[in-house]
Write a protein that holds these residues in place. Structure first.
Motif: not given
Length: 199
Positions: A93-96, A54-59, A173-178
């Motif tokens: 930025a997103g979530t796996v 999931l990226f952006g608004a979906e995350s 669940q893995m949130p990720f980003g800068s």
């Protein structure tokens, strides 16, 4: 020289201060995640691991589901801390979403009855290896992440929102980003308490 491969693993750290400024494109990030899972080991080469990226608004939508689910069970006076934590994940930025396909597990149990009791455990191990592979891969391109477990609290709502097959079981669940903050020092317990070497 033999320590060189460990440098990749050592870069994998928990990052809670996430931002949306990925050092590579969404497409490249998605490809890296998929390749990391594809090349992760699994018992009998079962390839039972599945992922929703999931990226952006979906995350952000996913973490809002988590927040509202927690609001129902966390005492009001304690909710602000939970909300701040979830907002931190949503800031990325997103979530796996990591899943394991239970149809694959059941099929293996039927085909190899002698090992039937082991396949659920081996499936969990496969998921853990996929999670580590993704986390390490992201870390080595400068993307921060952490690993969370809000399942099964939000499983049904998430399945309905993103049309997840009934056989897929959410495991992490893995949130990720800068990386928005530097990593602190990591403490390790004494090796003598963890390892025994013979021969």
């Amino acid at each position: 020289m033999y320590q060189a491969p460990l440098t990749f693993l050592k870069k994998r750290r928990t990052q809670y201060a996430l931002g949306k400024n990925l050092p590579i494109s969404k497409e490249q990030t998605s490809e890296l995640i998929q390749e990391a899972i594809k090349h992760s080991p699994s018992a009998f080469n079962s390839q039972s691991s599945r992922a929703v990226i999931l990226f952006g608004a979906e995350s952000e939508k996913f973490w809002n589901f988590v927040k509202e689910a927690l609001r129902k069970i966390v005492p009001a006076e304690d909710f602000s801390a939970s909300e701040a934590r979830i907002n931190g994940f949503a800031a990325g930025a997103g979530t796996v979403l990591f899943y394991e396909n239970q149809d694959v597990v059941k099929d293996l149990q039927e085909k190899f009855a002698l090992y039937a009791d082991n396949f659920p455990l081996w499936s969990e191990q496969s998921s853990g290896m996929a999670q580590l592979a993704v986390w390490t891969t992201l870390a080595n391109v400068g993307i921060g992440a952490s690993l969370q477990h809000y399942n099964p609290l939000i499983d049904a709502e998430v399945a309905a929102e993103w049309n997840i097959p009934a056989s897929w079981k959410l495991r992490a669940q893995m949130p990720f980003g800068s990386n928005e903050q530097p990593f602190g020092e990591k403490d390790f317990m004494d090796d003598k308490e963890r390892f025994k070497v013979f021969g």
